[in-house]
Design a protein around this motif. Sequence first.
Motif, short mmCIF file in Angstrom:
data_model
loop_
_atom_site.label_atom_id
_atom_site.label_comp_id
_atom_site.label_asym_id
_atom_site.label_seq_id
_atom_site.Cartn_x
_atom_site.Cartn_y
_atom_site.Cartn_z
N ARG A 216 0.97 -1.23 0.03
CA ARG A 216 -0.03 0.01 0.13
C ARG A 216 0.85 1.42 -0.05
O ARG A 216 0.64 2.02 -0.64
CB ARG A 216 -0.67 -0.09 1.20
N GLU A 217 1.88 1.18 0.92
CA GLU A 217 2.79 2.37 0.76
C GLU A 217 3.47 2.62 -0.35
O GLU A 217 3.67 3.80 -0.99
CB GLU A 217 3.76 2.29 2.14
N PHE A 218 4.02 1.74 -1.04
CA PHE A 218 4.69 1.44 -2.29
C PHE A 218 3.57 2.36 -3.37
O PHE A 218 4.02 3.03 -4.40
CB PHE A 218 5.27 0.22 -2.84
N LEU A 219 2.46 1.61 -3.49
CA LEU A 219 1.48 2.21 -4.36
C LEU A 219 1.16 3.74 -4.20
O LEU A 219 0.79 4.42 -5.29
CB LEU A 219 0.13 1.43 -4.34
N LYS A 220 1.11 4.31 -2.88
CA LYS A 220 0.79 5.45 -2.61
C LYS A 220 1.75 6.37 -3.34
O LYS A 220 1.88 7.56 -3.82
CB LYS A 220 0.75 5.72 -1.24
N SER A 221 3.21 5.87 -3.11
CA SER A 221 4.41 6.60 -3.85
C SER A 221 4.28 6.63 -5.29
O SER A 221 4.45 7.55 -6.01
CB SER A 221 5.64 6.04 -3.34
N ALA A 222 3.74 5.57 -5.90
CA ALA A 222 3.93 5.64 -7.32
C ALA A 222 2.84 6.26 -7.68
O ALA A 222 2.96 6.96 -8.98
CB ALA A 222 3.53 4.09 -7.65
N GLN A 223 1.48 6.54 -7.16
CA GLN A 223 0.20 7.33 -7.64
C GLN A 223 0.74 8.63 -7.43
O GLN A 223 0.54 9.62 -8.38
CB GLN A 223 -0.82 6.96 -7.02
N ALA A 224 1.34 8.88 -6.56
CA ALA A 224 1.96 10.47 -6.14
C ALA A 224 3.10 10.86 -7.25
O ALA A 224 3.45 11.98 -7.20
CB ALA A 224 2.31 10.94 -4.86
N GLY A 225 3.51 9.96 -7.86
CA GLY A 225 4.90 10.09 -8.61
C GLY A 225 5.89 10.25 -8.12
O GLY A 225 6.90 11.20 -8.61
N LYS A 226 6.02 9.98 -6.78
CA LYS A 226 7.31 10.09 -6.16
C LYS A 226 8.01 8.74 -5.96
O LYS A 226 7.57 8.01 -5.43
CB LYS A 226 6.93 10.69 -4.76
N ARG A 227 9.33 9.05 -6.52
CA ARG A 227 10.43 7.67 -6.51
C ARG A 227 11.56 8.29 -5.76
O ARG A 227 12.61 8.57 -6.53
CB ARG A 227 10.65 7.29 -7.76
N PRO A 228 11.54 8.51 -4.79
CA PRO A 228 12.79 9.23 -3.86
C PRO A 228 13.93 8.40 -4.06
O PRO A 228 13.78 7.00 -3.88
CB PRO A 228 12.34 9.48 -2.65
N ASP A 229 15.23 8.78 -4.08
CA ASP A 229 16.40 8.08 -4.21
C ASP A 229 16.54 7.57 -2.46
O ASP A 229 16.39 8.28 -1.82
CB ASP A 229 17.55 9.00 -4.53
N PRO A 230 16.68 6.20 -2.53
CA PRO A 230 16.75 5.43 -1.29
C PRO A 230 17.99 6.38 -0.16
O PRO A 230 17.71 6.43 0.78
CB PRO A 230 17.11 4.11 -1.47
N LYS A 231 19.09 7.02 -1.08
CA LYS A 231 20.08 7.37 -0.51
C LYS A 231 19.53 8.84 0.41
O LYS A 231 20.42 9.16 1.19
CB LYS A 231 21.25 7.62 -1.25
N SER A 232 18.57 9.34 -0.05
CA SER A 232 18.03 10.71 0.56
C SER A 232 17.10 10.53 1.43
O SER A 232 16.66 11.42 2.13
CB SER A 232 17.22 11.67 -0.74
N ILE A 233 16.76 9.39 1.75
CA ILE A 233 15.70 9.00 2.85
C ILE A 233 16.49 8.89 4.15
O ILE A 233 17.52 8.06 4.22
CB ILE A 233 14.96 7.85 2.45
N LYS A 234 16.20 9.59 4.99
CA LYS A 234 16.65 9.53 6.35
C LYS A 234 16.11 8.15 7.32
O LYS A 234 14.76 8.34 7.41
CB LYS A 234 16.56 10.74 7.45
N VAL A 235 16.59 7.70 7.86
CA VAL A 235 16.09 6.53 8.73
C VAL A 235 16.43 6.89 10.21
O VAL A 235 17.84 6.79 10.67
CB VAL A 235 16.81 5.18 8.39
N ARG A 236 15.50 6.95 11.06
CA ARG A 236 15.49 7.41 12.31
C ARG A 236 14.81 6.18 13.23
O ARG A 236 14.01 5.45 12.67
CB ARG A 236 14.72 8.72 12.80
N LEU A 237 15.23 5.85 14.41
CA LEU A 237 14.98 4.77 15.30
C LEU A 237 14.40 5.20 16.67
O LEU A 237 15.07 6.32 16.98
CB LEU A 237 15.94 3.79 15.42
N ARG A 238 13.56 4.59 16.98
CA ARG A 238 12.92 5.13 18.38
C ARG A 238 12.89 3.53 19.17
O ARG A 238 12.35 2.65 18.65
CB ARG A 238 11.64 5.58 18.27
N PHE A 239 13.16 3.76 20.47
CA PHE A 239 13.31 2.52 21.20
C PHE A 239 11.86 2.26 21.93
O PHE A 239 10.89 3.07 21.56
CB PHE A 239 14.32 2.58 22.31
#
Length: 374
Positions: A216-239
């Motif tokens: 569902r999340e991938f389809l949302k991105s595709a419908q919005a025409g957004k294909r961000p470069d994975p390297k530009s995505i920040k990954v944050r963790l919460r314990f």
Amino acid sequence: MRAIDALAGLLTAALALNGGIGSARGQTSAPATPSVGTVAAERKPISKSLDFVGRIEGVEKVEVRARVVGFLEDVLFKEGDVVEPGAPLYKIEQAQYQAEVQKAEGAIDISQAANALAIIQLQRAEDLVAKNAGTVVARDQARAQKQQTEGSILSDEANLKTAQTNLGYTDIKSPIRGRIGRTAVTKGNVVGPDSGVLTTIVSQDPMYVVFPVSQREFLKSAQAGKRPDPKSIKVRLRFADDSLYDQLGQIDFVDVSVDRGTDTLLVRARIPNPAGALTDGQFVRVALEAGQPQEKVVVPQAALIADQAGVYVFAVEDGKAVTKRVKLGGDAGVDAIVEEGLSGGEQIIVEGLQTVRQGAPVRASPARASAKGM
């Protein structure tokens, strides 16, 4: 006359008493203005994020096993320590395997001696054939004998390498740098390939965080025409205690197929672990942030109230509690992002909500710090 005067006095006293009681009742029935604690609705730069549940994994993880059978002479590490590549872990009795090496070396000596004799015999046979004093059959037999002894040397050399390799397996060493777990065996046991995992080593820095992302999340991105470069995505963790990890990660792998059972795609990110705060197998919340931060209104989640019509908060205006219907846009830690309903700066009630009514007067004061994150 005296009786009449006495009766009039009693009636006057009774009326006075009733009036006093009525006044007292009027004073006690007047409701007191409730005290409430408030915080200001803030405008903060918020990055759009998607939240997932992930698991920490070591980049390198080794299950240490015995490759030869033998008596375990010693365990050479302390459980829980960080070990370096090549560090000795276990020592298996070597006498049997040293004997195998010596036996293989002796077999090579025999083969080499036989080969030297075969070379001499072949030379003699060739000389006799050249002088017409010998037969071709004898020469061919000598040549075959030489080839046979050369093959024996190769076979014996291979046996020696095998024996030397097995002897080397009696010293079990760490192949990687990492933290070592508890040992499954102790000194005095007989171990071998069938003994299972003796211990496990997990590399510590960096670590992986692996999490499933729904189609569902991938389809949302595709419908919005957004294909961000994975390297530009920040990954944050919460314990689990909602505390934020102080290092940022980066996506380095997206699986090539969707899991048919869960309809999800596996995503992996690499994240630094210099202080060892992340542990292999640990569950974490993963937030993916992409794009430039946008200014949003946030309020403490403790201020939110839900009913059949949706979500609302109480704000203080002109000394009275006023209902503000809001549309939420996700979480930002202990705060909630408000997409609609507030413009920022409103005094939002977070303490004393149980005493608040729409339009009722309130006595507002700044909320305690502990109340903001309830």
